[in-house]
Design an enzyme around this catalytic site. Sequence first.
Site, PDB file in Angstrom:
ATOM      1  N   LYS A  37       0.848  -1.195   0.000  1.00  0.00           N
ATOM      2  CA  LYS A  37       0.000   0.000   0.000  1.00  0.00           C
ATOM      3  C   LYS A  37       0.884   1.245   0.000  1.00  0.00           C
ATOM      4  O   LYS A  37       1.781   1.372   0.840  1.00  0.00           O
ATOM      5  CB  LYS A  37      -0.879  -0.002   1.252  1.00  0.00           C
ATOM      6  CG  LYS A  37      -2.350   0.276   1.020  1.00  0.00           C
ATOM      7  CD  LYS A  37      -3.083   0.273   2.353  1.00  0.00           C
ATOM      8  CE  LYS A  37      -4.560   0.343   2.159  1.00  0.00           C
ATOM      9  NZ  LYS A  37      -5.295   0.425   3.433  1.00  0.00           N
TER      10      LYS A  37
HETATM   11  O1  G3P Z   1      -8.795   1.308   4.561  1.00  0.00           O
HETATM   12  C1  G3P Z   1      -8.938   2.647   4.959  1.00  0.00           C
HETATM   13  C2  G3P Z   1      -9.787   2.705   6.185  1.00  0.00           C
HETATM   14  O2  G3P Z   1      -9.199   1.954   7.217  1.00  0.00           O
HETATM   15  C3  G3P Z   1     -10.047   4.111   6.647  1.00  0.00           C
HETATM   16  O3  G3P Z   1     -11.255   4.070   7.321  1.00  0.00           O
HETATM   17  O4  G3P Z   1     -13.007   4.829   8.885  1.00  0.00           O
HETATM   18  O5  G3P Z   1     -10.595   5.534   9.219  1.00  0.00           O
HETATM   19  O6  G3P Z   1     -11.928   6.465   7.308  1.00  0.00           O
HETATM   20  P1  G3P Z   1     -11.726   5.279   8.244  1.00  0.00           P
END
Ligand code: G3P
Length: 220
Positions: free
Chosen positions: A84
């Site tokens: 990533k």
């Molecule tokens: O894969 C990206 C994800 O983990 C981000 O999620 O909820 O932190 O925006 P969030």
Amino acid sequence: MKFFVDTADLKEIKELAATGLLDGVTTNPSLVAKSGHANFVELIKEIAAIVPGPVSAEVAATEYEPMLEEAKFLAKLAKNIAVKVPLTPAGLKVCRQLADQGAMVNVTLCFSAAQAILAAKAGAAFVSPFVGRLDDIGARGMDLISEICQIYANYPQFETQVLVASVRSPQHVVQAALVGAHVATIPPKVIRQLFDHPLTDKGLAQFIADWQKSGQKILG
Ligand code: G3P
């Protein structure tokens, strides 16, 4: 539509892998820190051994040279590693290098269609547009997914899969499927919510009650 689980929690990954519904895993530095695991490299190796599908492991460097070194190291940890990298000039330069060497790259922190075009041109295996974080600022995250899917469909030479990230609800999963996204990476809690419906619970309770009244058994 492929389901990846968005976590670095080994217990959650093992439990969900046992359902047979898991096609991959995504982690990121925040999820790794949250997991409490003391050794990132060992954690990624364990995850890659549990789930045969793509397992995203994110670089920590932000400058090109050190990022390329980290990316090459991560790519070698297991055959199913997707490295990533952030959607930055350095990240896309690393993406191009790794893709040319046959490595899987997941370009993350995508927030615009223009960025998604760059990720595809850089040879990314996946691009990760963050739906929830766009919704959080009053934008329409799913509109971006729809735009990217439409753009990618115009160019068969683009091999990048749209990996919907920052998923916050079952509705995000359904909407992503409706617009034709290839993958959704879903937090464990939301995966479990996908199963739930009160009428399923009510209907099953009634079936069991009626079966018990019949006094019959299926097995001897
Ligand atoms: O894969 C990206 C994800 O983990 C981000 O999620 O909820 O932190 O925006 P969030």
